[in-house]
Design a protein around this motif. Structure first.
Motif, short mmCIF file in Angstrom:
data_model
loop_
_atom_site.label_atom_id
_atom_site.label_comp_id
_atom_site.label_asym_id
_atom_site.label_seq_id
_atom_site.Cartn_x
_atom_site.Cartn_y
_atom_site.Cartn_z
N GLN A 1 23.57 -24.02 -25.77
CA GLN A 1 24.30 -24.73 -26.82
C GLN A 1 24.80 -23.79 -27.92
OE1 GLN A 1 20.88 -27.12 -27.63
NE2 GLN A 1 21.78 -28.95 -26.67
N GLU A 2 24.38 -22.55 -27.89
CA GLU A 2 24.67 -21.62 -28.98
C GLU A 2 26.16 -21.51 -29.29
OE1 GLU A 2 24.15 -16.94 -30.25
OE2 GLU A 2 23.22 -17.63 -28.38
N SER A 3 27.00 -21.32 -28.29
CA SER A 3 28.43 -21.11 -28.57
C SER A 3 29.05 -22.35 -29.21
CB SER A 3 29.18 -20.71 -27.31
OG SER A 3 29.16 -21.74 -26.36
N ARG A 4 28.64 -23.54 -28.79
CA ARG A 4 29.16 -24.78 -29.39
C ARG A 4 28.72 -24.89 -30.85
NH1 ARG A 4 32.96 -28.02 -30.29
NH2 ARG A 4 32.47 -30.22 -30.37
N VAL A 5 27.47 -24.57 -31.12
CA VAL A 5 26.95 -24.63 -32.49
C VAL A 5 27.66 -23.61 -33.37
CG1 VAL A 5 24.90 -24.26 -33.92
CG2 VAL A 5 24.74 -25.61 -31.82
N ARG A 6 27.92 -22.43 -32.84
CA ARG A 6 28.65 -21.42 -33.62
C ARG A 6 30.04 -21.93 -34.02
NH1 ARG A 6 26.68 -16.26 -34.13
NH2 ARG A 6 24.81 -15.79 -32.91
N GLN A 7 30.66 -22.75 -33.18
CA GLN A 7 31.96 -23.33 -33.53
C GLN A 7 31.84 -24.22 -34.77
OE1 GLN A 7 33.37 -25.32 -30.03
NE2 GLN A 7 33.92 -23.40 -29.00
N PHE A 8 30.77 -25.01 -34.82
CA PHE A 8 30.54 -25.84 -36.01
C PHE A 8 30.29 -24.96 -37.24
CE2 PHE A 8 28.95 -29.02 -32.80
CZ PHE A 8 29.97 -29.93 -33.00
N LEU A 9 29.49 -23.92 -37.07
CA LEU A 9 29.15 -23.06 -38.20
C LEU A 9 30.36 -22.25 -38.68
CD1 LEU A 9 25.63 -21.86 -37.04
CD2 LEU A 9 26.18 -23.66 -38.70
N GLU B 37 31.55 -19.96 -46.23
CA GLU B 37 30.46 -19.34 -47.00
C GLU B 37 29.48 -18.56 -46.12
OE1 GLU B 37 31.60 -23.27 -48.94
OE2 GLU B 37 31.11 -22.61 -46.93
N ILE B 38 29.52 -18.79 -44.81
CA ILE B 38 28.58 -18.13 -43.91
C ILE B 38 29.08 -16.74 -43.56
CG2 ILE B 38 27.53 -18.17 -41.61
CD1 ILE B 38 27.42 -21.20 -41.79
N LEU B 39 28.21 -15.75 -43.81
CA LEU B 39 28.53 -14.36 -43.52
C LEU B 39 27.99 -13.91 -42.16
CD1 LEU B 39 27.61 -12.90 -47.02
CD2 LEU B 39 29.88 -13.56 -46.20
N LYS B 40 26.83 -14.46 -41.77
CA LYS B 40 26.18 -14.02 -40.54
C LYS B 40 25.31 -15.15 -39.99
CE LYS B 40 23.32 -10.26 -38.75
NZ LYS B 40 22.55 -9.07 -39.08
N VAL B 41 25.27 -15.25 -38.66
CA VAL B 41 24.47 -16.27 -37.97
C VAL B 41 23.63 -15.59 -36.90
CG1 VAL B 41 24.55 -18.30 -36.48
CG2 VAL B 41 26.23 -18.05 -38.31
N ASP B 42 22.34 -15.90 -36.88
CA ASP B 42 21.44 -15.38 -35.86
C ASP B 42 20.57 -16.51 -35.34
OD1 ASP B 42 21.93 -12.50 -35.84
OD2 ASP B 42 21.08 -12.50 -37.86
N PHE B 43 20.26 -16.45 -34.05
CA PHE B 43 19.34 -17.39 -33.42
C PHE B 43 18.14 -16.63 -32.90
CE2 PHE B 43 23.37 -19.62 -33.15
CZ PHE B 43 23.02 -20.94 -33.44
N ASP B 44 16.97 -17.26 -32.92
CA ASP B 44 15.76 -16.70 -32.32
C ASP B 44 15.21 -17.75 -31.36
OD1 ASP B 44 13.40 -15.58 -31.54
OD2 ASP B 44 12.61 -15.29 -33.56
N PHE B 45 15.64 -17.66 -30.10
CA PHE B 45 15.23 -18.63 -29.10
C PHE B 45 13.84 -18.34 -28.55
CE2 PHE B 45 19.95 -18.64 -28.76
CZ PHE B 45 20.14 -19.90 -29.29
N GLU B 46 13.29 -17.18 -28.84
CA GLU B 46 11.93 -16.86 -28.40
C GLU B 46 10.89 -17.52 -29.29
OE1 GLU B 46 11.36 -12.70 -27.70
OE2 GLU B 46 13.21 -12.55 -26.56
N ASP B 47 11.28 -17.89 -30.50
CA ASP B 47 10.39 -18.61 -31.42
C ASP B 47 10.31 -20.07 -30.97
OD1 ASP B 47 9.91 -20.34 -33.94
OD2 ASP B 47 9.36 -18.33 -34.59
N SER B 48 9.16 -20.68 -31.07
CA SER B 48 8.98 -22.07 -30.62
C SER B 48 9.81 -23.05 -31.44
CB SER B 48 7.51 -22.46 -30.68
OG SER B 48 7.03 -22.41 -32.01
N ASP B 49 10.25 -22.65 -32.63
CA ASP B 49 11.07 -23.52 -33.48
C ASP B 49 12.57 -23.29 -33.30
OD1 ASP B 49 8.92 -24.85 -34.63
OD2 ASP B 49 8.72 -23.38 -36.24
N ASN B 50 12.96 -22.49 -32.30
CA ASN B 50 14.38 -22.20 -32.06
C ASN B 50 15.11 -21.93 -33.38
OD1 ASN B 50 13.77 -22.59 -29.43
ND2 ASN B 50 15.10 -24.34 -29.11
N ILE B 51 14.71 -20.89 -34.02
CA ILE B 51 15.15 -20.55 -35.37
C ILE B 51 16.65 -20.26 -35.44
CG2 ILE B 51 14.94 -18.80 -37.21
CD1 ILE B 51 12.58 -20.75 -37.08
N LEU B 52 17.27 -20.84 -36.45
CA LEU B 52 18.64 -20.51 -36.83
C LEU B 52 18.55 -19.86 -38.20
CD1 LEU B 52 21.76 -20.64 -36.98
CD2 LEU B 52 21.50 -23.01 -37.76
N ARG B 53 19.10 -18.66 -38.32
CA ARG B 53 19.07 -17.92 -39.58
C ARG B 53 20.51 -17.66 -39.99
NH1 ARG B 53 16.40 -14.29 -37.58
NH2 ARG B 53 14.33 -15.03 -38.10
#
Length: 68
Positions: free
Chosen positions: A13-21, A26-42
């Motif tokens: 779903q990452e590429s679709r979510v990046r389209q929304f973001l 105002e957003i300068l940078k987007v990172d995902f951490d899928f290895e974390d159990s909370d599927n972190i979006l930073r």
């Protein structure tokens, strides 16, 4: 400003979510951490848009909650 969210977003779903973001200038940078159990979006932003990000993602069927 760096904001961290707990999500249910996965790698497929990452590429679709990046389209929304990409709607947020105002957003300068987007990172995902899928290895974390909370599927972190930073995100790195020039202002506090956490609530807006939550609303957009949640209204499009994703779970997104800022971690404080």
């Amino acid at each position: 400003m760096i904001t961290i969210f707990k999500t249910n977003i996965n790698e497929e779903q990452e590429s679709r979510v990046r389209q929304f973001l990409n709607l947020f200038k105002e957003i300068l940078k987007v990172d995902f951490d899928f290895e974390d159990s909370d599927n972190i979006l930073r995100i790195e932003t020039v202002g506090d848009i956490a609530t807006h990000v939550e609303v957009v993602l949640n209204s499009n069927g994703y779970f997104c909650k800022e971690l404080i």
